[in-house]
Motif scaffolding. Structure first.
Motif, PDB file in Angstrom:
ATOM      1  N   UNK A   1       8.057  22.408   2.156  1.00 23.20           N
ATOM      2  CA  UNK A   1       7.857  21.328   3.107  1.00 23.20           C
ATOM      3  C   UNK A   1       8.378  20.019   2.554  1.00 23.20           C
ATOM      4  N   UNK A   2       7.904  18.926   3.108  1.00 18.38           N
ATOM      5  CA  UNK A   2       8.366  17.603   2.684  1.00 18.38           C
ATOM      6  C   UNK A   2       7.233  16.811   2.047  1.00 18.38           C
ATOM      7  N   UNK A   3       7.603  16.046   1.046  1.00 19.89           N
ATOM      8  CA  UNK A   3       6.670  15.136   0.390  1.00 19.89           C
ATOM      9  C   UNK A   3       7.233  13.741   0.648  1.00 19.89           C
ATOM     10  N   UNK A   4       6.534  12.957   1.470  1.00 17.31           N
ATOM     11  CA  UNK A   4       7.057  11.661   1.906  1.00 17.31           C
ATOM     12  C   UNK A   4       6.191  10.555   1.317  1.00 17.31           C
ATOM     13  N   UNK A   5       6.818   9.588   0.685  1.00 17.14           N
ATOM     14  CA  UNK A   5       6.083   8.467   0.091  1.00 17.14           C
ATOM     15  C   UNK A   5       6.474   7.198   0.847  1.00 17.14           C
TER      16      UNK A   5
ATOM     17  N   UNK B   1       0.833  -1.200   0.000  1.00 20.75           N
ATOM     18  CA  UNK B   1       0.000   0.000   0.000  1.00 20.75           C
ATOM     19  C   UNK B   1       0.869   1.252   0.000  1.00 20.75           C
ATOM     20  N   UNK B   2       0.532   2.143  -0.917  1.00 25.31           N
ATOM     21  CA  UNK B   2       1.290   3.395  -0.992  1.00 25.31           C
ATOM     22  C   UNK B   2       0.603   4.472  -0.158  1.00 25.31           C
ATOM     23  N   UNK B   3       1.397   5.275   0.520  1.00 29.07           N
ATOM     24  CA  UNK B   3       0.860   6.379   1.315  1.00 29.07           C
ATOM     25  C   UNK B   3       1.676   7.635   0.998  1.00 29.07           C
ATOM     26  N   UNK B   4       0.992   8.745   0.744  1.00 30.13           N
ATOM     27  CA  UNK B   4       1.680  10.025   0.535  1.00 30.13           C
ATOM     28  C   UNK B   4       1.424  10.926   1.734  1.00 30.13           C
ATOM     29  N   UNK B   5       2.468  11.586   2.188  1.00 28.09           N
ATOM     30  CA  UNK B   5       2.347  12.498   3.332  1.00 28.09           C
ATOM     31  C   UNK B   5       2.916  13.857   2.910  1.00 28.09           C
ATOM     32  N   UNK B   6       2.152  14.895   3.173  1.00 26.28           N
ATOM     33  CA  UNK B   6       2.562  16.254   2.802  1.00 26.28           C
ATOM     34  C   UNK B   6       2.780  17.036   4.084  1.00 26.28           C
ATOM     35  N   UNK B   7       4.009  17.440   4.314  1.00 28.82           N
ATOM     36  CA  UNK B   7       4.365  18.166   5.539  1.00 28.82           C
ATOM     37  C   UNK B   7       4.706  19.596   5.139  1.00 28.82           C
ATOM     38  N   UNK B   8       4.103  20.572   5.800  1.00 26.89           N
ATOM     39  CA  UNK B   8       4.409  21.967   5.455  1.00 26.89           C
ATOM     40  C   UNK B   8       4.571  22.796   6.724  1.00 26.89           C
ATOM     41  N   UNK B   9       5.389  23.858   6.632  1.00 31.20           N
ATOM     42  CA  UNK B   9       5.565  24.721   7.810  1.00 31.20           C
ATOM     43  C   UNK B   9       4.226  25.373   8.168  1.00 31.20           C
ATOM     44  N   UNK B  10       3.897  25.425   9.443  1.00 29.04           N
ATOM     45  CA  UNK B  10       2.661  26.089   9.873  1.00 29.04           C
ATOM     46  C   UNK B  10       2.717  27.569   9.513  1.00 29.04           C
ATOM     47  N   UNK B  11       1.537  28.136   9.315  1.00 27.48           N
ATOM     48  CA  UNK B  11       1.407  29.584   9.076  1.00 27.48           C
ATOM     49  C   UNK B  11       2.110  30.337  10.206  1.00 27.48           C
ATOM     50  N   UNK B  12       2.910  31.296   9.861  1.00 25.41           N
ATOM     51  CA  UNK B  12       3.561  32.113  10.882  1.00 25.41           C
ATOM     52  C   UNK B  12       4.919  31.589  11.316  1.00 25.41           C
ATOM     53  N   UNK B  13       5.220  30.330  10.965  1.00 25.33           N
ATOM     54  CA  UNK B  13       6.531  29.773  11.304  1.00 25.33           C
ATOM     55  C   UNK B  13       7.527  30.190  10.212  1.00 25.33           C
ATOM     56  N   UNK B  14       8.688  30.646  10.622  1.00 26.11           N
ATOM     57  CA  UNK B  14       9.708  31.044   9.646  1.00 26.11           C
ATOM     58  C   UNK B  14      10.094  29.861   8.773  1.00 26.11           C
ATOM     59  N   UNK B  15      10.327  30.123   7.492  1.00 29.55           N
ATOM     60  CA  UNK B  15      10.703  29.079   6.552  1.00 29.55           C
ATOM     61  C   UNK B  15      11.900  29.579   5.744  1.00 29.55           C
ATOM     62  N   UNK B  16      13.102  29.417   6.298  1.00 28.74           N
ATOM     63  CA  UNK B  16      14.292  29.988   5.649  1.00 28.74           C
ATOM     64  C   UNK B  16      14.534  29.412   4.248  1.00 28.74           C
TER      65      UNK B  16
ATOM     66  N   UNK C   1       2.429  21.365   9.804  1.00 31.71           N
ATOM     67  CA  UNK C   1       1.166  20.678   9.535  1.00 31.71           C
ATOM     68  C   UNK C   1       1.458  19.487   8.642  1.00 31.71           C
ATOM     69  N   UNK C   2       0.595  18.474   8.708  1.00 27.94           N
ATOM     70  CA  UNK C   2       0.761  17.383   7.749  1.00 27.94           C
ATOM     71  C   UNK C   2      -0.589  16.851   7.308  1.00 27.94           C
ATOM     72  N   UNK C   3      -0.595  16.277   6.121  1.00 22.43           N
ATOM     73  CA  UNK C   3      -1.792  15.711   5.538  1.00 22.43           C
ATOM     74  C   UNK C   3      -1.414  14.342   5.000  1.00 22.43           C
ATOM     75  N   UNK C   4      -2.262  13.341   5.279  1.00 25.91           N
ATOM     76  CA  UNK C   4      -1.979  11.957   4.871  1.00 25.91           C
ATOM     77  C   UNK C   4      -2.950  11.568   3.761  1.00 25.91           C
ATOM     78  N   UNK C   5      -2.415  10.946   2.708  1.00 25.88           N
ATOM     79  CA  UNK C   5      -3.264  10.484   1.600  1.00 25.88           C
ATOM     80  C   UNK C   5      -2.989   8.994   1.410  1.00 25.88           C
ATOM     81  N   UNK C   6      -3.982   8.168   1.730  1.00 20.80           N
ATOM     82  CA  UNK C   6      -3.796   6.725   1.641  1.00 20.80           C
ATOM     83  C   UNK C   6      -4.017   6.265   0.205  1.00 20.80           C
ATOM     84  N   UNK C   7      -3.244   5.271  -0.226  1.00 16.80           N
ATOM     85  CA  UNK C   7      -3.474   4.690  -1.551  1.00 16.80           C
ATOM     86  C   UNK C   7      -2.774   5.472  -2.635  1.00 16.80           C
TER      87      UNK C   7
END
Lengths: 80, 80
Positions: free
Chosen positions: A39-43, A1-16, A73-79
């Motif tokens: 952010x990060x894209x994790x498979x 099973x493949x899973x995609x995870x999208x991780x991004x800096x929260x609003x207001x957090x510095x992102x150098x 923040x992160x968002x998980x996408x199954x499949x």
């Protein structure tokens, strides 16, 4: 099973890294870019797991290792 | 206009960050994880741009700065 995870800096957090990319894009002539966040894209590939439990397990992986819930923040996408 | 870009290591290209995450997940007890690949999730905000030209411009940004087309694949998603 493949899973995609999208991780991004929260609003207001510095992102150098995002700020550096924004500056570089502007100096390359891409003046239309107003903001960049990086952010990060994790498979993941999971094996031998009950589909009903998989999402809870992935959420636990995010909380414990893959993301930093204090600043990201992160968002998980199954499949696929 | 919001644009999301997903950058991932090409198949066959070594991904040391992914390998490190895989080892860490296994040692935390997540034995169901068979593979981890780590790429970038880039969120752009564009201003004052013709929607018809935006995707070509973003592709050019990817080729010139945001991705390394030799070792990375990327996918562009226009809009929210």
């Amino acid at each position: 099973m493949k899973v995609s995870i999208y991780v991004s800096p929260k609003k207001g957090v510095l992102d150098p890294a995002g700020q550096a990319a924004l500056g570089a894009l502007k100096s390359l002539g891409f003046g239309e870019v107003a903001d960049v966040r990086i952010g990060k894209y994790i498979i993941l590939r999971l094996e031998d797991i009950d589909a009903g439990k998989a999402e809870d397990r992935v959420q636990e992986m995010c909380e414990r290792l893959l993301a930093n819930p204090i600043i990201e923040d992160y968002r998980i996408e199954m499949g696929d």
